[in-house]
Design a protein around this motif. Structure first.
Motif, short mmCIF file in Angstrom:
data_model
loop_
_atom_site.label_atom_id
_atom_site.label_comp_id
_atom_site.label_asym_id
_atom_site.label_seq_id
_atom_site.Cartn_x
_atom_site.Cartn_y
_atom_site.Cartn_z
N MET A 206 -11.14 -12.24 -1.50
CA MET A 206 -10.18 -11.15 -1.59
C MET A 206 -9.10 -11.46 -2.61
O MET A 206 -8.68 -10.59 -3.40
N VAL A 207 -8.62 -12.71 -2.63
CA VAL A 207 -7.59 -13.10 -3.60
C VAL A 207 -8.11 -12.95 -5.03
O VAL A 207 -7.42 -12.42 -5.91
N ARG A 218 -5.51 -2.62 -7.21
CA ARG A 218 -5.45 -3.62 -6.14
C ARG A 218 -5.98 -3.07 -4.83
O ARG A 218 -6.71 -3.74 -4.10
N LEU A 219 -5.61 -1.83 -4.50
CA LEU A 219 -6.08 -1.25 -3.25
C LEU A 219 -7.58 -0.98 -3.29
O LEU A 219 -8.29 -1.16 -2.31
N THR A 438 -8.06 -2.58 6.34
CA THR A 438 -7.99 -2.75 4.89
C THR A 438 -6.55 -2.76 4.40
O THR A 438 -6.17 -3.57 3.56
N GLY A 439 -5.76 -1.83 4.93
CA GLY A 439 -4.36 -1.76 4.52
C GLY A 439 -3.61 -3.03 4.83
O GLY A 439 -2.78 -3.50 4.03
N ALA A 440 -3.88 -3.64 5.99
CA ALA A 440 -3.20 -4.87 6.38
C ALA A 440 -3.57 -6.02 5.45
O ALA A 440 -2.73 -6.85 5.09
N VAL A 441 -4.84 -6.08 5.03
CA VAL A 441 -5.27 -7.13 4.11
C VAL A 441 -4.56 -6.98 2.76
O VAL A 441 -4.01 -7.94 2.21
N THR A 442 -4.56 -5.77 2.21
CA THR A 442 -3.92 -5.52 0.92
C THR A 442 -2.42 -5.77 0.99
O THR A 442 -1.84 -6.44 0.12
N TYR A 443 -1.80 -5.26 2.02
CA TYR A 443 -0.34 -5.37 2.16
C TYR A 443 0.09 -6.83 2.28
O TYR A 443 1.05 -7.27 1.64
N SER A 444 -0.62 -7.61 3.08
CA SER A 444 -0.26 -9.02 3.26
C SER A 444 -0.42 -9.80 1.97
O SER A 444 0.37 -10.69 1.67
N MET A 445 -1.42 -9.45 1.15
CA MET A 445 -1.62 -10.14 -0.12
C MET A 445 -0.49 -9.84 -1.10
O MET A 445 -0.06 -10.71 -1.85
#
Length: 539
Positions: A206-207, A218-219, A438-445
């Motif tokens: 993901m990174v 990014r999203l 998905t939103g949580a993964v993107t937001y945390s990154m």
């Protein structure tokens, strides 16, 4: 401002290449998602490999040889569970034929069983009536994933995103050893090892996807990564339908890991990571390769001034000193972001996999139910992509968790007679939590700086796996109350929605690279901060 009349004749500055999206990014995404699909299949293998089977108690006095699983005539009039053995009358003779009248009203623990088939390890390892051991397989796997998330995050920051991904994906091949396990304890040891080696492919992959794409995409990278996970889940359900025998299924799902060795030649390292680790020459080489694949013309000669501007435009700060753990974990802003990121990832995983585990209680075939549960995740990603590009990351996440919590709690109080309503609320909740996942993964990154992103993402991934580990245990709550699991999902989602008010919107913010940049961004408006960062670095 320079006007370009013909795109084919454009000559781009080197820092402009990273903001473009083309064949290079598509190829890299395909490679990463290819590996992610098979890591996902390995990650959920225990759902069917260690699934429950139908079995009955064997009574040696009545059946000298095992024939079929069908209920024998003498048990038709008895009311016993599959873990209990009816005791024969004292006057029973071996020469007699067993009938329902041959047994007394007493029972004792069963010690031998007849299995319907040997499609799971329950039959081959003789785990009848040992539900704790069977459920422990998934828990052991999750513990291994927890270890992998942390170590792979460190590996991705220390040695690079590419080697971390390849190491983890190829690590799934260890699962082949499970087919040779003759004891339960050897089986779970291999299960743990497989997960500990492979689970880190998620944060590392993901990174890398986020770092090779511009802010605008990014999203999209998060959505595509999630789709790879859902495809893996759905593919596993289909494979299990046609290949029910666990050893054959295991050999099929673990073999593709070997093919992923080809990623050594197909995958490229993140230029952001290379720049942050003083590998400027390699970063420029990677960017030149990117430009070539995307048919972009860049200046033939890259000067020292261009290298400085490259770091400036990519918002790369001071890279001489690696961010210390003391500096990271003494920053109040970073600690707050870790809390929000970890709780968001925990809840998303806990509710997502909790609903998936509880889907087996829906009417119908277990494979069909599982497939339906995974398919319902796809529309959630489209909702996430639209809303988070249109509105932002924070507000859709807050509203999404709140709605999901309401649906879960509502389903818990729906009467059992209204089956259609329970299923409707279940499916709607699955769609919404998939969007939040998905939103949580993107937001945390986007909350964390680059030179600590892998490590901090590993902490959030640790929390995510913890949620995934607890989710399979929720069916046990039905013994207390039939609505308790749904209420627990709902409360968890509501708490997460509240915590999200503590962190900023990241849609318009650049990817920060240092703790100082993160702290400075909280003192100024997003656009003003980006402008000030550029001016100060050039100066």
């Amino acid at each position: 401002m320079k006007m370009r009349d013909n795109k084919s004749s454009d000559i781009y500055e080197i820092w402009e290449v990273m903001g473009k999206f083309g064949k290079y990014q598509i190829m890299q995404y395909v490679c990463i998602c290819f590996g992610t699909i098979f890591v996902t299949i390995a990650n959920i293998n225990y759902i069917f490999l260690a699934g429950d089977l139908n079995y009955r108690c064997r009574i040696p006095e009545c059946e000298s040889t095992i024939t079929t699983f069908e209920t024998p005539p003498w048990e038709s009039g008895l009311s016993i569970d599959r873990c209990s053995k009816p005791i024969l009358n004292k006057n029973f003779s071996q020469a007699q034929t067993c009938t329902a009248d041959s047994f007394s009203s007493l029972v004792e623990p069963c010690t031998a069983w007849v299995y319907e088939n040997n499609n799971t390890i329950v039959a081959d390892l003789d785990l009848a009536c040992e539900s704790l051991k069977v459920n422990l397989v998934g828990t052991i796997h999750s513990i291994g994933m927890l270890v992998s998330m942390i170590t792979a995050g460190w590996m991705a920051d220390r040695y690079g995103r590419k080697p971390a991904i390849i190491f983890c994906v190829v690590g799934t091949c260890v699962g082949h050893l499970k087919t040779f396990a003759k004891s339960y304890y050897l089986y779970i040891a291999i299960e743990w090892l497989e997960a500990a080696l492979s689970g880190g492919a998620y944060p590392a992959g993901m990174v890398l996807m986020i770092e090779i794409s511009g802010k605008k995409y990014r999203l999209l990278s998060s959505v595509l990564f999630s789709y790879a996970i859902y495809i893996g889940e759905s593919l596993f359900a289909v494979l299990a339908m046609f290949v029910p025998y666990w050893k054959t299924l295991a050999r099929i799902i673990y073999t593709p890991g070997i093919l992923c060795l080809s990623l050594i030649f197909l995958l490229r390292e993140s230029p952001r990571w290379q720049l942050l680790n003083n590998k400027t020459d390699k970063a420029i080489e990677t960017i030149r390769f990117t430009a070539k694949r995307n048919n972009l013309k860049i200046k033939d000669i890259i000067t020292e001034s261009d290298e400085v501007k490259l770091k400036t435009k990519l918002n790369i700060g001071n890279t001489e000193v690696r961010e210390s753990y003391k500096k990271i974990f003494t920053s109040k802003q970073i600690l707050l972001r870790i809390l929000v990121g970890a709780v968001s990832r925990f809840t998303a995983s806990f509710v997502y996999y909790g609903l998936m585990v509880n889907s087996v209680w829906l009417p119908g075939n277990k494979y069909t139910n599982f497939l339906l549960s995974t398919v319902m995740s796809f529309p959630g990603e489209l909702i996430s992509l639209y809303l988070m590009n249109k509105i932002g990351r924070k507000l859709p996440l807050m509203v999404g968790f709140a709605i999901c919590g309401t649906l879960c709690i509502g389903s818990g109080y729906v009467p059992a007679t209204l089956i259609w309503l329970k299923i409707t609320l279940f499916l709607l909740g699955k769609v919404v939590i998939a969007s939040c996942f998905t939103g949580a993964v993107t937001y945390s990154m986007e909350l964390f700086p680059t030179n600590a992103r892998g490590t901090l993402l590993g902490v959030c991934a640790f929390a995510s796996r913890l949620g995934g580990m607890l989710a399979p245990l929720t069916p046990m709550l039905y013994m207390i109350s039939g609505s308790l699991p749904a209420i627990l999902f709902g409360v968890s989602a509501a708490v997460t929605a509240s915590l999200l008010t503590l962190t900023p919107e990241t849609k318009e913010l650049p990817l920060f690279d240092t703790v100082e940049q993160v702290e400075a961004s909280m003192k100024t408006k997003p656009r003003q901060f980006e402008k000030e960062t550029t001016i100060s670095t050039i100066a």
